[in-house]
Design an enzyme around this catalytic site. Structure first.
Site, PDB file in Angstrom:
ATOM      1  N   SER A 119       0.699   3.599  -0.713  1.00 43.88           N
ATOM      2  CA  SER A 119       0.127   4.668  -1.535  1.00 43.88           C
ATOM      3  C   SER A 119       0.845   4.705  -2.863  1.00 43.88           C
ATOM      4  CB  SER A 119       0.283   6.027  -0.836  1.00 43.88           C
ATOM      5  OG  SER A 119      -0.003   7.096  -1.717  1.00 43.88           O
ATOM      6  N   TYR A 133       5.619  11.805   3.548  1.00 46.09           N
ATOM      7  CA  TYR A 133       4.550  10.820   3.401  1.00 46.09           C
ATOM      8  C   TYR A 133       4.942   9.779   2.355  1.00 46.09           C
ATOM      9  CZ  TYR A 133      -0.052   8.878   2.231  1.00 46.09           C
ATOM     10  OH  TYR A 133      -1.109   8.032   1.986  1.00 46.09           O
TER      11      TYR A 133
END
Length: 272
Positions: free
Chosen positions: A151, A164
């Site tokens: 990401s 995350y």
């Protein structure tokens, strides 16, 4: 099924977390390319993929955090298709939390051990278990491609999403390290790091509620922000299909000398 310039016909491809979002879009594009497609997910229902046939498609309910579940999935793949050519480690989870909540110490949206463990288990242990299981098969035939879904937040960090982001940066390190180990054995390892995309399965009400809280805004303000692209030079959010296209290219023989890198697909969005 028709021949394409990527020459992915009859290659066996596993996509974890492939029942929705990026995973489903990626699975669909591999179907379009004529591959044998295996989708793994926790959902009891297989995704509907246009053009998928029983001969060339397999759905396996899989818990990527369980080695026995991953091993059973891999055996099902081998029983049906005989090998694995590509695995896309896409399964992931995001639970927004603050390191410290100045409004409510120890409150619902402050990071705790349970959230830490859950996010790390799916995003890291899952990549480890699935990557290892696929690599064991690939090492025997001295060929294969492992693609880890990262990401942009793993490169830049993200307010309210520290765990995350941390796991995604760790995935980048796994990609680089595995590339050094497996390259000499004929296996390529790559990463893909999407930025802001059109709606995916991550945008549940509970996710939006938590993220809005961690950023001190309302859900409506959060949703309005999805369409604001002032930080993205290309002026728009990315499409799921664009991520899928990149994954398929990297999995193909056309990318045979690309190895050990993570591609940021974010419309030019960076800190600057």
């Amino acid at each position: 099924m028709s021949n394409t310039w990527l020459n992915l016909e009859n290659k066996t491809v596993i996509i974890t977390g492939g029942a929705s979002g990026i995973g489903k879009a990626t699975a669909q594009e591999f179907v379009n390319q004529g591959a044998n497609v295996v989708v793994c997910d926790m959902s009891p229902d297989a995704p509907e993929l246009e053009g998928a046939t029983e001969e060339h498609f397999l759905y396996v309910v899989t818990d990527v955090t369980s080695k026995s579940s991953v091993d059973a999935m891999m055996q099902a793949v081998l029983d049906k298709f005989g090998t694995v050519d590509v695995i896309v480690n896409n399964a992931g989870i995001n639970i927004p939390r603050l390191l410290v909540d100045p409004k409510e110490a120890g409150g619902e949206y402050e990071l705790d051990e349970a959230v830490w463990d859950k996010v790390c288990d799916v995003n890291l242990k899952g990549v480890f278990f699935c990557g290892q299981a696929a690599a064991r098969v690939m090492v025997e035939k001295k060929s294969g491609v492992i693609i880890n879904m990262s990401s942009e937040s793993g490169l830049e960090g993200s307010e309210g999403q520290s765990v995350y982001a941390a796991t995604k940066n760790a995935v980048n390190s796994l990609t680089r390290s595995w590339a050094k180990e497996l390259g000499r054995l004929g296996i390529r390892v790559l990463g893909v790091a999407p930025g802001i995309l059109e709606a995916t399965g991550l945008r549940t009400l509970s996710y939006e509620t938590a993220l809005a809280y961690t950023r001190g805004i309302t859900i409506d303000e959060l949703r309005a922000g999805y369409s604001k692209t002032s930080t993205t030079p290309m002026g728009r959010s990315g499409k799921l299909s664009e991520v899928a296209n990149l994954v398929c290219y990297l999995a193909s023989e056309k990318a045979d000398y690309i190895h050990g890198v993570t591609y940021n697909i974010a419309g030019g969005k960076t800190r600057g």
